[in-house]
Design a protein around this motif. Structure first.
Motif, mmCIF file in Angstrom:
data_model
loop_
_atom_site.group_PDB
_atom_site.id
_atom_site.type_symbol
_atom_site.label_atom_id
_atom_site.label_comp_id
_atom_site.label_asym_id
_atom_site.label_seq_id
_atom_site.Cartn_x
_atom_site.Cartn_y
_atom_site.Cartn_z
ATOM 1 N N VAL A 81 -9.874 -8.849 8.680
ATOM 2 C CA VAL A 81 -10.067 -8.381 7.306
ATOM 3 C C VAL A 81 -8.881 -7.538 6.844
ATOM 4 C CG1 VAL A 81 -12.581 -8.448 7.494
ATOM 5 C CG2 VAL A 81 -11.380 -6.320 8.010
ATOM 6 N N ALA A 82 -8.497 -7.739 5.597
ATOM 7 C CA ALA A 82 -7.411 -6.979 4.968
ATOM 8 C C ALA A 82 -7.247 -7.476 3.540
ATOM 9 C CB ALA A 82 -6.094 -7.151 5.729
ATOM 10 N N LEU A 83 -6.360 -6.824 2.810
ATOM 11 C CA LEU A 83 -5.955 -7.295 1.490
ATOM 12 C C LEU A 83 -4.542 -7.856 1.603
ATOM 13 C CD1 LEU A 83 -7.069 -7.260 -1.504
ATOM 14 C CD2 LEU A 83 -5.428 -5.413 -1.873
ATOM 15 N N ALA A 97 -12.352 1.616 0.944
ATOM 16 C CA ALA A 97 -13.624 1.995 1.557
ATOM 17 C C ALA A 97 -14.354 0.771 2.104
ATOM 18 C CB ALA A 97 -14.501 2.729 0.536
ATOM 19 N N THR A 98 -14.324 -0.322 1.342
ATOM 20 C CA THR A 98 -14.983 -1.548 1.795
ATOM 21 C C THR A 98 -14.329 -2.094 3.059
ATOM 22 O OG1 THR A 98 -15.653 -2.134 -0.454
ATOM 23 C CG2 THR A 98 -15.576 -3.921 1.155
ATOM 24 N N ALA A 103 -14.078 -3.346 8.731
ATOM 25 C CA ALA A 103 -13.241 -3.348 9.931
ATOM 26 C C ALA A 103 -13.991 -2.852 11.159
ATOM 27 C CB ALA A 103 -11.997 -2.492 9.704
ATOM 28 N N ALA A 104 -15.025 -2.062 10.948
ATOM 29 C CA ALA A 104 -15.800 -1.521 12.066
ATOM 30 C C ALA A 104 -16.790 -2.535 12.637
ATOM 31 C CB ALA A 104 -16.555 -0.273 11.612
ATOM 32 N N HIS A 105 -16.978 -3.651 11.956
ATOM 33 C CA HIS A 105 -17.946 -4.648 12.430
ATOM 34 C C HIS A 105 -17.484 -5.237 13.758
ATOM 35 C CE1 HIS A 105 -20.537 -8.177 12.564
ATOM 36 N NE2 HIS A 105 -21.247 -7.640 11.573
ATOM 37 N N PRO A 106 -18.388 -5.407 14.720
ATOM 38 C CA PRO A 106 -17.972 -5.907 16.043
ATOM 39 C C PRO A 106 -17.395 -7.317 16.034
ATOM 40 C CG PRO A 106 -20.376 -5.724 15.878
ATOM 41 C CD PRO A 106 -19.807 -5.015 14.703
ATOM 42 N N LYS A 140 -4.747 1.302 13.698
ATOM 43 C CA LYS A 140 -4.680 2.335 14.738
ATOM 44 C C LYS A 140 -6.012 3.085 14.858
ATOM 45 C CE LYS A 140 -0.704 4.194 13.354
ATOM 46 N NZ LYS A 140 0.568 4.964 13.373
ATOM 47 N N ARG A 141 -6.657 3.341 13.728
ATOM 48 C CA ARG A 141 -7.944 4.042 13.763
ATOM 49 C C ARG A 141 -9.020 3.219 14.455
ATOM 50 N NH1 ARG A 141 -10.016 4.802 8.403
ATOM 51 N NH2 ARG A 141 -8.049 4.221 7.417
ATOM 52 N N THR A 142 -9.014 1.906 14.219
ATOM 53 C CA THR A 142 -10.052 1.037 14.784
ATOM 54 C C THR A 142 -9.699 0.526 16.177
ATOM 55 O OG1 THR A 142 -9.059 -0.903 13.712
ATOM 56 C CG2 THR A 142 -10.803 0.256 12.499
#
Length: 277
Positions: A81-83, A97-98, A103-106, A140-142
């Protein structure tokens, strides 16, 4: 059948590879899939040619939502996922935010496709670069790999990765550089993913880059429905057509088809952590 009809016809499904492998970048929605049944049929076709798993990639927010949902419909499908950089001038806080939530979805295994595109003029360079920096931070956060779209922007892509600090895993989707640019990317530990363009007759520079990428830094993709490999260039593309690209690359690299299939699968599993999903 007229020549025009032939151009709209999917290529034949080739004989399966003896070992299954992964299409590291495709767009199932753009290929025409809408429902779970469509996705299943498309991935069944892919599996019949040896393409056992696919990563379906978003280029806008609606596509990101769809990709995540599609990845829950079939265990062989994973999402990124990205733009897309060509849409970056309209990248809102709500979009951020979306994407952060998705991005947190497994089932999301990568942040992409993001990067820079200086070929089209849909978005100026400044918002593209700002969005690219944001996606780097999200990766990096995920802890998920960054999947890069790079069109006529090699120097700025590498500069921004250096300035921001690259994520642990970086994939150059549809690698488009020559051997010198490949050396620069490989030296930094980045992974190069090759699409049907590497089979085009005028792609000698790209083939030189594909020959030098070591195992572990080498993937195969379709970018379907675009970039259908030779000899079907110009016709619609689907994940099963990665078979044609894999065969061409195996010959180019002096490997058997099975050896390369095993190699790119091992790399895809490591980069995207597929076995942990």
């Amino acid at each position: 059948m007229s020549k025009g009809d032939k151009k709209r016809e999917l290529p034949p499904v080739p004989e399966p590879t003896s070992a299954p492998f992964v299409d590291a970048h495709t767009h199932l929605d753009a290929c025409g899939a809408e429902s779970a049944e469509d996705v299943r049929a498309m991935v069944d076709r892919a599996e019949s040619a040896g393409v056992g798993r696919v990563v379906t990639v978003a280029d806008d927010i609606a596509a990101a939502r769809w990709a995540v949902e599609a990845a829950t419909w079939d265990d062989r499908v994973f999402a990124a996922v990205a733009l897309h950089p060509t849409r970056a001038k309209d990248f809102s806080e709500a979009d951020r935010a979306t994407l952060t939530e998705l991005a947190a979805h497994p089932r999301v295994v990568s942040i992409g496709e993001t990067g820079l595109d200086y070929y089209w003029d849909y978005s100026p360079p400044e918002p593209q670069q700002e969005a690219f920096r944001w996606h780097i931070e999200l990766a990096k956060r995920t802890g998920k790999p960054l999947m890069i779209h790079d069109r006529e922007a090699h120097a700025d892509i590498l500069r921004i990765l250096d300035e921001e600090g690259a994520p642990e895993k970086v994939v150059f989707h549809c690698f488009s550089g020559d051997a010198e640019f490949a050396k620069s990317c490989l030296a930094k530990g980045y992974v190069l993913s090759f699409a049907g363009t590497v089979t085009f007759r005028n792609a000698e520079n790209l083939r030189e880059a594909a020959k030098m990428a070591p195992e572990g830094q080498f993937l195969v993709e379709t970018d379907a429905p675009f970039l259908t490999p030779h000899p079907y260039r110009g016709r619609p593309n689907e994940p099963y057509c990665a078979n044609y690209t894999l065969r061409g690359l195996a010959e180019l690299r002096g490997m058997t088809v099975e050896e390369l299939a095993v190699s790119v699968t091992t790399t895809a599993e490591r980069v995207f952590a597929l076995e942990q999903v």
